[in-house]
Design a protein around this motif. Structure first.
Motif, PDB file in Angstrom:
ATOM      1  N   LEU A 258      -1.591 101.495-109.832  1.00  0.00           N
ATOM      2  CA  LEU A 258      -0.746 101.663-111.010  1.00  0.00           C
ATOM      3  C   LEU A 258      -1.171 102.883-111.825  1.00  0.00           C
ATOM      4  CD1 LEU A 258      -0.591  97.946-112.191  1.00  0.00           C
ATOM      5  CD2 LEU A 258       1.337  99.283-111.307  1.00  0.00           C
ATOM      6  N   LEU A 259      -0.300 103.279-112.743  1.00  0.00           N
ATOM      7  CA  LEU A 259      -0.635 104.330-113.704  1.00  0.00           C
ATOM      8  C   LEU A 259      -1.882 103.940-114.488  1.00  0.00           C
ATOM      9  CD1 LEU A 259       2.868 105.198-115.178  1.00  0.00           C
ATOM     10  CD2 LEU A 259       1.402 106.797-113.943  1.00  0.00           C
ATOM     11  N   TRP A 260      -2.686 104.949-114.840  1.00  0.00           N
ATOM     12  CA  TRP A 260      -3.845 104.688-115.676  1.00  0.00           C
ATOM     13  C   TRP A 260      -3.405 104.414-117.114  1.00  0.00           C
ATOM     14  CZ3 TRP A 260      -6.573 109.540-113.343  1.00  0.00           C
ATOM     15  CH2 TRP A 260      -7.078 109.212-112.075  1.00  0.00           C
ATOM     16  N   SER A 261      -4.381 104.151-117.958  1.00  0.00           N
ATOM     17  CA  SER A 261      -4.100 103.772-119.340  1.00  0.00           C
ATOM     18  C   SER A 261      -3.345 104.867-120.083  1.00  0.00           C
ATOM     19  CB  SER A 261      -5.419 103.484-120.072  1.00  0.00           C
ATOM     20  OG  SER A 261      -6.223 104.660-120.105  1.00  0.00           O
ATOM     21  N   ALA A 262      -2.585 104.447-121.097  1.00  0.00           N
ATOM     22  CA  ALA A 262      -1.914 105.413-121.961  1.00  0.00           C
ATOM     23  C   ALA A 262      -2.912 106.132-122.848  1.00  0.00           C
ATOM     24  CB  ALA A 262      -0.868 104.709-122.822  1.00  0.00           C
ATOM     25  N   GLY A 263      -4.024 105.484-123.206  1.00  0.00           N
ATOM     26  CA  GLY A 263      -5.051 106.103-124.032  1.00  0.00           C
ATOM     27  C   GLY A 263      -6.085 106.836-123.199  1.00  0.00           C
ATOM     28  N   PRO A 264      -7.055 107.477-123.842  1.00  0.00           N
ATOM     29  CA  PRO A 264      -8.053 108.282-123.135  1.00  0.00           C
ATOM     30  C   PRO A 264      -8.924 107.439-122.205  1.00  0.00           C
ATOM     31  CG  PRO A 264      -8.056 108.789-125.482  1.00  0.00           C
ATOM     32  CD  PRO A 264      -7.215 107.567-125.308  1.00  0.00           C
ATOM     33  N   GLY A 265      -9.326 108.040-121.114  1.00  0.00           N
ATOM     34  CA  GLY A 265     -10.217 107.394-120.161  1.00  0.00           C
ATOM     35  C   GLY A 265      -9.480 106.870-118.945  1.00  0.00           C
ATOM     36  N   ARG A 266     -10.279 106.495-117.929  1.00  0.00           N
ATOM     37  CA  ARG A 266      -9.758 105.833-116.721  1.00  0.00           C
ATOM     38  C   ARG A 266     -10.825 104.837-116.295  1.00  0.00           C
ATOM     39  NH1 ARG A 266     -10.235 109.417-111.548  1.00  0.00           N
ATOM     40  NH2 ARG A 266     -12.055 108.125-111.194  1.00  0.00           N
ATOM     41  N   VAL A 267     -11.016 103.845-117.148  1.00  0.00           N
ATOM     42  CA  VAL A 267     -12.171 102.958-117.058  1.00  0.00           C
ATOM     43  C   VAL A 267     -12.233 102.248-115.710  1.00  0.00           C
ATOM     44  CG1 VAL A 267     -13.270 100.922-118.069  1.00  0.00           C
ATOM     45  CG2 VAL A 267     -12.243 102.648-119.562  1.00  0.00           C
ATOM     46  N   PHE A 268     -11.138 101.624-115.292  1.00  0.00           N
ATOM     47  CA  PHE A 268     -11.148 100.858-114.052  1.00  0.00           C
ATOM     48  C   PHE A 268     -11.412 101.766-112.855  1.00  0.00           C
ATOM     49  CE2 PHE A 268      -8.845  98.023-110.895  1.00  0.00           C
ATOM     50  CZ  PHE A 268      -9.800  97.025-110.923  1.00  0.00           C
ATOM     51  N   ALA A 269     -10.750 102.920-112.813  1.00  0.00           N
ATOM     52  CA  ALA A 269     -10.958 103.859-111.706  1.00  0.00           C
ATOM     53  C   ALA A 269     -12.382 104.402-111.708  1.00  0.00           C
ATOM     54  CB  ALA A 269      -9.952 105.007-111.800  1.00  0.00           C
ATOM     55  N   ASP A 270     -12.935 104.681-112.884  1.00  0.00           N
ATOM     56  CA  ASP A 270     -14.311 105.174-112.964  1.00  0.00           C
ATOM     57  C   ASP A 270     -15.297 104.128-112.451  1.00  0.00           C
ATOM     58  OD1 ASP A 270     -13.744 107.687-113.889  1.00  0.00           O
ATOM     59  OD2 ASP A 270     -14.097 107.235-115.997  1.00  0.00           O
ATOM     60  N   LEU A 271     -15.072 102.862-112.800  1.00  0.00           N
ATOM     61  CA  LEU A 271     -15.976 101.808-112.343  1.00  0.00           C
ATOM     62  C   LEU A 271     -15.867 101.607-110.832  1.00  0.00           C
ATOM     63  CD1 LEU A 271     -15.584  99.194-115.201  1.00  0.00           C
ATOM     64  CD2 LEU A 271     -17.653 100.420-114.577  1.00  0.00           C
ATOM     65  N   LEU A 272     -14.653 101.687-110.298  1.00  0.00           N
ATOM     66  CA  LEU A 272     -14.508 101.585-108.850  1.00  0.00           C
ATOM     67  C   LEU A 272     -15.243 102.715-108.140  1.00  0.00           C
ATOM     68  CD1 LEU A 272     -10.723 100.599-108.607  1.00  0.00           C
ATOM     69  CD2 LEU A 272     -12.660  99.156-107.972  1.00  0.00           C
ATOM     70  N   ALA A 273     -15.156 103.926-108.711  1.00  0.00           N
ATOM     71  CA  ALA A 273     -15.819 105.072-108.091  1.00  0.00           C
ATOM     72  C   ALA A 273     -17.330 105.013-108.250  1.00  0.00           C
ATOM     73  CB  ALA A 273     -15.273 106.364-108.695  1.00  0.00           C
ATOM     74  N   ALA A 274     -17.813 104.458-109.366  1.00  0.00           N
ATOM     75  CA  ALA A 274     -19.255 104.424-109.624  1.00  0.00           C
ATOM     76  C   ALA A 274     -19.985 103.430-108.730  1.00  0.00           C
ATOM     77  CB  ALA A 274     -19.512 104.093-111.096  1.00  0.00           C
ATOM     78  N   ARG A 275     -19.303 102.382-108.294  1.00  0.00           N
ATOM     79  CA  ARG A 275     -19.880 101.377-107.386  1.00  0.00           C
ATOM     80  C   ARG A 275     -21.177 100.790-107.954  1.00  0.00           C
ATOM     81  NH1 ARG A 275     -16.753 101.377-103.133  1.00  0.00           N
ATOM     82  NH2 ARG A 275     -18.042  99.762-102.162  1.00  0.00           N
ATOM     83  N   VAL A 276     -21.117 100.334-109.173  1.00  0.00           N
ATOM     84  CA  VAL A 276     -22.294  99.747-109.816  1.00  0.00           C
ATOM     85  C   VAL A 276     -22.264  98.225-109.780  1.00  0.00           C
ATOM     86  CG1 VAL A 276     -22.631 101.726-111.348  1.00  0.00           C
ATOM     87  CG2 VAL A 276     -21.168  99.831-112.091  1.00  0.00           C
ATOM     88  N   CYS A 277     -21.236  97.645-109.153  1.00  0.00           N
ATOM     89  CA  CYS A 277     -21.114  96.188-109.115  1.00  0.00           C
ATOM     90  C   CYS A 277     -20.278  95.795-107.906  1.00  0.00           C
ATOM     91  CB  CYS A 277     -20.470  95.677-110.407  1.00  0.00           C
ATOM     92  SG  CYS A 277     -18.772  96.247-110.632  1.00  0.00           S
ATOM     93  N   PRO A 278     -20.257  94.506-107.548  1.00  0.00           N
ATOM     94  CA  PRO A 278     -19.444  94.074-106.408  1.00  0.00           C
ATOM     95  C   PRO A 278     -17.955  94.335-106.644  1.00  0.00           C
ATOM     96  CG  PRO A 278     -21.022  92.377-107.020  1.00  0.00           C
ATOM     97  CD  PRO A 278     -21.073  93.400-108.098  1.00  0.00           C
ATOM     98  N   GLN A 279     -17.254  94.667-105.557  1.00  0.00           N
ATOM     99  CA  GLN A 279     -15.818  94.881-105.597  1.00  0.00           C
ATOM    100  C   GLN A 279     -15.167  93.980-104.552  1.00  0.00           C
ATOM    101  OE1 GLN A 279     -14.861  99.045-105.226  1.00  0.00           O
ATOM    102  NE2 GLN A 279     -16.510  99.682-106.603  1.00  0.00           N
ATOM    103  N   VAL A 280     -14.217  93.180-105.000  1.00  0.00           N
ATOM    104  CA  VAL A 280     -13.527  92.253-104.111  1.00  0.00           C
ATOM    105  C   VAL A 280     -12.074  92.697-104.000  1.00  0.00           C
ATOM    106  CG1 VAL A 280     -12.831  89.868-103.715  1.00  0.00           C
ATOM    107  CG2 VAL A 280     -15.048  90.370-104.794  1.00  0.00           C
ATOM    108  N   ALA A 281     -11.656  93.078-102.799  1.00  0.00           N
ATOM    109  CA  ALA A 281     -10.272  93.495-102.552  1.00  0.00           C
ATOM    110  C   ALA A 281      -9.478  92.304-102.039  1.00  0.00           C
ATOM    111  CB  ALA A 281     -10.234  94.635-101.549  1.00  0.00           C
ATOM    112  N   SER A 282      -8.398  91.982-102.733  1.00  0.00           N
ATOM    113  CA  SER A 282      -7.576  90.841-102.335  1.00  0.00           C
ATOM    114  C   SER A 282      -6.896  91.109-100.995  1.00  0.00           C
ATOM    115  CB  SER A 282      -6.516  90.555-103.395  1.00  0.00           C
ATOM    116  OG  SER A 282      -5.611  89.567-102.950  1.00  0.00           O
ATOM    117  N   ARG A 283      -6.772  90.058-100.213  1.00  0.00           N
ATOM    118  CA  ARG A 283      -6.036  90.142 -98.957  1.00  0.00           C
ATOM    119  C   ARG A 283      -4.712  89.384 -99.053  1.00  0.00           C
ATOM    120  NH1 ARG A 283     -11.388  89.449 -97.627  1.00  0.00           N
ATOM    121  NH2 ARG A 283     -11.208  87.203 -97.239  1.00  0.00           N
TER     122      ARG A 283
END
Length: 750
Positions: free
Chosen positions: A495-520
């Motif tokens: 989806l489109l990123w936030s209307a406000g500044p930042g791309r928090v979810f995308a940054d966290l996915l790229a940083a890989r600092v925690c588990p990521q669960v992809a739905s099937r």
């Protein structure tokens, strides 16, 4: 897909029309944003997509609101007050730190040190060590005794009207410089009590008013200062620098790289861009940072610039990695720093072990749901990705956590998101109010309340629609979590990123600092198949035997408007039994011959004609209400009186004071994709006029198409541009610091 009248293969390419830039100042001519912002590295179509459009008339013919109702806090006021209190807490937390800001720090007026550091970076040398230093760890918050459902903190008025004498004094200054006197109230509100004196001494402060552009401020300054006005005026350089950083924030950046900022200043006619940045930093109107640049294949490098120890011989100087220098506004810098600190606290505050009750809950689930439960059992922060159907997995997690006796809450960005989550059997029983909206949770109007330390009284928070999370909201949210609480961020990364500044979810996915669960769990039906293909860059021809997808080719914008009105008012209700009020129109921008303004005017004339007595609105009009910038709530006009414009939004009554109507209410039959994000409708009509081809992107198409639950009509006028955009045009990059800040505090997950 079915078509009217030609096959989908001939009409698969569509795209959004050119969005408007920030709204022009009142009394100034509106300019075309594509031409006005093409030269800026900060332009991205998010600002005007979420900012309300001013109607031409007053909201009501009545007088000001009664005293009793004026004393009551509205939802918007409560939310703004919560944001203000949270920003104050962030600033206090920063002040408590002994060391400077991690991975970069404020220069405190040492502009020469900045320039020395920049020149050192450009020449490949090690920058001056005194400019940047490592911080000491932030103090941990002590656990506090929870207090259930405290009364919301009484907030001072969020938008106190400037004194009439101040407005009058500003009006005289504006008149002296040939600027529209209608701007007086906005200037007075932006500059405060001494606005007239400040504006007279520095005419470029006019840029503090949203919608005013540098060329307009230059004309005002020339008329006011005469021969003293010059392009190299230090006041102009500072004002244009701050304005560019504000425009960058509207486009989603939390900071700008120094070369991009100086290039933009040069394009705006600032002769000495370095000196303008230096002056801005010296006056404390912006901050500078130095962040390490991670080279591909290299080990992560912390930001450099800290002082060497006494026994260091400087032998590591050649080993220092490359760095970049960024400049940003303080509010976003503090928010991003605070967000990184808070996320590190969340990640490190939960024991990495799986308890027997959690394992039992996971064993009763299957697939990616079980994987999500196990990840949450042993980690403080978990990311979950998936489409609309994948919302069943956070719903199952919520039910499992509550069955274990945990205080678990699920938050959605919009009331419609909460409705869709509640439709899942695992989340259907909301007797305890554990399904909330994010604005309601932050303002205290919904949710479990806060303890005496200001933290939420909960053990697990699940936030859906996470891509909509901007950096300031994310910082407020994470700072409000108690120690030991778990946080799950769930959303669709396409989806489109936030209307406000930042791309928090995308940054966290790229940083890989925690588990990521992809739905099937795939989205079902022809619509799910179409949208899933768009998400991976493929615009597939989809079989739609039930006419779930219809392509309507058009030759020009006029025909696009005509066919859109026909679809909403006649074709879709007749063919699918979906009334007009349950159909949303999505178009790329507010301006243009087929933007929201033109479409809403045509739809109002057909569906709810009227004189627009109340600031251009009539009872029964569909509206888009923006209580705060960046957030849109669909609703309907009920009536208007002395209190203001009465709206019905998701079953709640909202009264918008008449002085705020033109800033916060638009007609809402047609929305932009950013305004529509977070909500879905039984039917959606996506309008893609011919002038949209150049601004099409895969995230925009994905977001627009996925607003439909049962039926999607595409009013198609861009020929082959749609397929090209879906295949090749990904999200426009945003400059943020969150990944670097996280690397300094949280090791990457294995």
């Amino acid at each position: 897909m079915s078509t009217e009248p030609e096959p989908p293969s001939a009409t698969e390419n569509t795209g959004p029309g050119t969005p408007d830039d920030a709204p022009p100042a009142a009394g100034t001519p509106e300019t075309d944003s594509a031409a006005a912002t093409a030269e800026d590295p900060t332009s991205e179509p998010t600002a005007d997509e979420t900012s309300p459009e001013p109607p031409a008339a007053d909201a009501t013919d009545a007088e000001s609101a009664a005293d009793e109702s004026a004393r009551k806090l509205s939802e918007a006021e409560a939310e703004l007050a919560a944001q203000k209190l949270e920003r104050e807490r962030i600033e206090r937390r920063k002040a408590e730190k002994q060391g400077p800001i991690p991975a970069g720090t404020k220069l405190s007026g040492k502009a020469a040190d900045l320039l020395a550091a920049v020149r050192a970076v450009e020449s490949g040398e090690k920058p001056t060590a005194t400019v940047f230093a490592d911080p000491e760890p932030a103090p941990r918050r002590a656990a506090a005794e929870p207090v259930r459902r405290p009364q919301p903190v009484a907030a001072e008025p969020t938008a106190t009207a400037p004194a009439p004498e101040t407005v009058e004094a500003v009006r005289q200054v504006l008149a002296g410089g040939g600027a529209p006197e209608a701007l007086a109230a906005q200037v007075a509100a932006a500059l405060g009590e001494g606005a007239a004196e400040e504006l007279g001494e520095d005419p470029w402060q006019l840029l503090r008013v949203p919608g005013v552009r540098p060329e307009q401020a230059d004309g005002f300054a020339r008329a006011l200062l005469g021969a003293e006005c010059a392009p190299d005026d230090e006041r102009r350089g500072r004002a244009v620098t701050v304005w560019l950083l504000e425009q960058a924030a509207l486009a989603g950046h939390t900071a700008l790289e120094l070369p991009a900022l100086t290039a933009a200043l040069a394009q705006r006619g600032v002769p000495d861009a370095d000196a303008a940045v230096q002056s801005t930093l010296a006056e404390g109107e912006a901050l500078a940072f130095q962040d390490a640049v991670e080279e591909p294949g290299a080990a992560p490098v912390m930001a450099t610039g800290h002082e060497e120890s006494e026994d260091s011989d400087g032998s590591d100087e050649e080993e220092a990695g490359p760095v970049r220098v960024l400049v940003g506004l303080e509010r976003y810098a503090l928010a991003e720093e605070s967000l990184a600190d808070g996320l590190a606290r969340v990640v490190n505050s939960v024991a990495k072990e799986t308890s027997t009750p959690w394992e039992s809950a996971a064993a009763s689930a299957s697939g990616s749901t079980a994987e999500l439960i196990r990840a949450v059992a042993g980690h403080g922060l978990v990311l979950h990705t998936g489409g609309e159907a994948a919302r069943a997995e956070p719903a199952a997690l919520l039910a499992a956590a509550r069955s274990l006796g945990l205080r678990a809450v699920a938050a959605c960005h919009t009331p419609d998101g909460r409705r869709r989550l509640a439709a899942h059997p695992d989340a259907a029983d909301d007797a305890d109010g554990f399904l909330v909206t994010l604005p309601g949770l932050l303002s205290g109007a919904e949710g479990p309340g806060r303890d005496t330390e200001g933290a939420f009284v909960l053990d697990l928070l699940i936030l859906l629609d996470a891509p909509q999370l901007d950096v300031e909201t994310a910082a407020m949210l994470v700072e409000s979590l108690p120690d030991g609480a778990r946080l799950v961020l769930s959303g669709d990364p396409a989806l489109l990123w936030s209307a406000g500044p930042g791309r928090v979810f995308a940054d966290l996915l790229a940083a890989r600092v925690c588990p990521q669960v992809a739905s099937r769990t795939p989205d079902p039906g022809p619509l799910g198949e179409l949208v899933s293909g768009v998400g991976i860059g493929e615009l597939n021809q989809v079989e739609a035997p039930g006419k779930e997808i219809v392509i309507v080719p058009v030759r020009d914008a006029g025909e696009a408007v005509h066919r859109t009105v026909q679809l909403v008012a006649d074709s879709v209700p007749r063919a699918f039994g979906i009334p007009a009020e349950q159909t949303v129109v999505v178009t790329p921008g507010h301006g243009g011959a087929a933007g929201t303004r033109a479409l809403n005017a045509a739809l109002k004339e057909r569906l709810n004609p009227g004189p627009g007595r109340f600031g251009g609105f009539d009872p029964g009009d569909r509206i888009a209400y923006s209580p705060v910038p960046g957030r849109t709530v669909p609703g309907q006009v009920v009536t208007a009186d002395a209190q203001g414009l009465h709206l019905s939004c998701a079953g709640a009554t909202v009264v918008v004071p008449k002085e705020r109507v033109e800033q916060s209410v638009r007609h809402g039959w047609a929305l932009t994709a950013h305004q529509a994000a977070g909500s879905r409708w039984p039917a959606a009509v996506v309008v893609l006029p011919g002038d949209a081809a150049q601004v099409l992107s895969r995230p925009w198409v994905y977001t627009a198409f996925s607003r439909a639950e049962r039926h999607l009509s595409v009013v198609h006028g861009v020929e082959q541009a749609l397929a090209g955009a879906v295949a090749e045009v990904t999200a426009k990059p945003r400059t943020t610091r969150l990944p670097v800040l996280l690397r300094t505090q949280v090791p990457a997950a294995g």
